[in-house]
Design a protein around this motif. Sequence first.
Motif, PDB file in Angstrom:
ATOM      1  N   LYS A  15       0.912  -1.168   0.049  1.00 47.31           N
ATOM      2  CA  LYS A  15       0.013  -0.074   0.057  1.00 47.31           C
ATOM      3  C   LYS A  15       1.135   1.402   0.063  1.00 47.31           C
ATOM      4  O   LYS A  15       0.549   2.341  -0.694  1.00 47.31           O
ATOM      5  N   LEU A  16       1.939   1.117   0.780  1.00 48.36           N
ATOM      6  CA  LEU A  16       2.929   2.588   0.749  1.00 48.36           C
ATOM      7  C   LEU A  16       3.502   2.347  -0.717  1.00 48.36           C
ATOM      8  O   LEU A  16       3.583   3.781  -1.305  1.00 48.36           O
ATOM      9  N   LYS A  19       0.900   3.803  -2.776  1.00 50.97           N
ATOM     10  CA  LYS A  19       0.712   5.467  -2.506  1.00 50.97           C
ATOM     11  C   LYS A  19       1.719   6.425  -3.297  1.00 50.97           C
ATOM     12  O   LYS A  19       1.349   7.533  -3.722  1.00 50.97           O
ATOM     13  N   GLU A  20       2.853   5.884  -3.327  1.00 51.66           N
ATOM     14  CA  GLU A  20       3.933   6.708  -4.165  1.00 51.66           C
ATOM     15  C   GLU A  20       3.706   6.835  -5.410  1.00 51.66           C
ATOM     16  O   GLU A  20       3.810   7.424  -6.335  1.00 51.66           O
ATOM     17  N   PHE A  58      -6.203   5.940   2.133  1.00 52.87           N
ATOM     18  CA  PHE A  58      -4.646   6.079   2.458  1.00 52.87           C
ATOM     19  C   PHE A  58      -3.830   6.209   1.280  1.00 52.87           C
ATOM     20  O   PHE A  58      -2.853   6.918   1.198  1.00 52.87           O
ATOM     21  N   ILE A  59      -4.219   5.416   0.254  1.00 54.94           N
ATOM     22  CA  ILE A  59      -3.372   5.342  -1.153  1.00 54.94           C
ATOM     23  C   ILE A  59      -3.608   6.680  -2.261  1.00 54.94           C
ATOM     24  O   ILE A  59      -2.718   7.180  -2.753  1.00 54.94           O
ATOM     25  N   GLY A  60      -4.509   7.272  -1.755  1.00 54.32           N
ATOM     26  CA  GLY A  60      -4.787   8.774  -2.686  1.00 54.32           C
ATOM     27  C   GLY A  60      -5.591   8.223  -3.844  1.00 54.32           C
ATOM     28  O   GLY A  60      -5.505   9.096  -4.968  1.00 54.32           O
TER      29      GLY A  60
END
Length: 287
Positions: A15-16, A19-20, A58-60
């Motif tokens: 997920k991080l 997100k990027e 969270f991810i946008g």
Amino acid sequence: MAEIIDGKKVSTDLKLELKEKVAEYGKQGISICLAVIQVGDDKASSVYVRNKKKACEFIGIKSLSYELPESTTEEELLNLVKELNERDDVNGILVQLPLPRHIDENKVIKTINPLKDVDGFHPASVGALSIGNKGFISCTPYGIIELLKRYNVEMDGKECVVIGRSNIVGKPMSMLMLRENATVTVAHSHTKYLKEICKRADILIVAIGKPKFIDADYVKEGAVVIDVGIHRNDENKLCGDVDFDSVMPHTSAITPVPGGVGPMTIAMLMKNCVNAVEIQDIKGKTK
Ligand code: NAD
């Protein structure tokens, strides 16, 4: 010593990363939007829908939420899906299952534009997976492949047994393992000599829907065991289709329940939403 495959950690890492990627797309003027439709107020579905929306936030990824009453007709639902199919600002359409009985799920799934079918359930998505074309992949089996890859489990040339042949887990799982060049056996409720077949597996994937069904007698020494099942036992604790305590000492790696396959499903839904940018060739269109 068995390695415990940590789906919670992998899903957080993923997920991080997503997100990027979404932030990167944002800089290129590309935004991603998922429409989530729920009909009725089934408690479990509401929890899933809430978690999906949280993950989007969270991810946008923008999420549009359609909470329709139980009395919604099939025609009203189909019209909403068709409207979302047409909208350029919507990249993914997810209809939370199960639907009320008076609505034909297959008809609804078939109405979703395959280019927006982020659950990967449309016959065109299933067909694309089986012939190796680009398309959305059913989230739970897709998550299992991600776990195996991140734990460096060799699949090429390995004996893989998948127990279960459901459309959302067993069948797409077997296709994905084939794509990874494993030798795949699919076992199901009519399979004879299940123990002997499972004992051949280097990788045993269990999606049988029966609590703690698989014990050490089904597992080859040193196998990798993936448990897809989720159940609540008499003490209201979560358990899987695999009897973890009996099986774990005989494996080289195993997924626990909870914290194994489960957390990957929503993370892979998010990955599918991000994949929509390529599947819909949005970059090409913005050039
Ligand atoms: P399902 O009931 O649709 O399919 C179960 C499969 O197991 C069937 O194909 C059946 O032939 C096979 N089976 C049943 N009894 C058997 C037996 N005695 N021997 C051999 N095969 C047998 O279930 P499903 O939707 O594929 O889900 C399986 C499990 O995975 C369930 O516990 C479900 O809750 C769980 N699940 C978890 C996730 C997740 O995100 N982790 C997602 C989907 C399903």
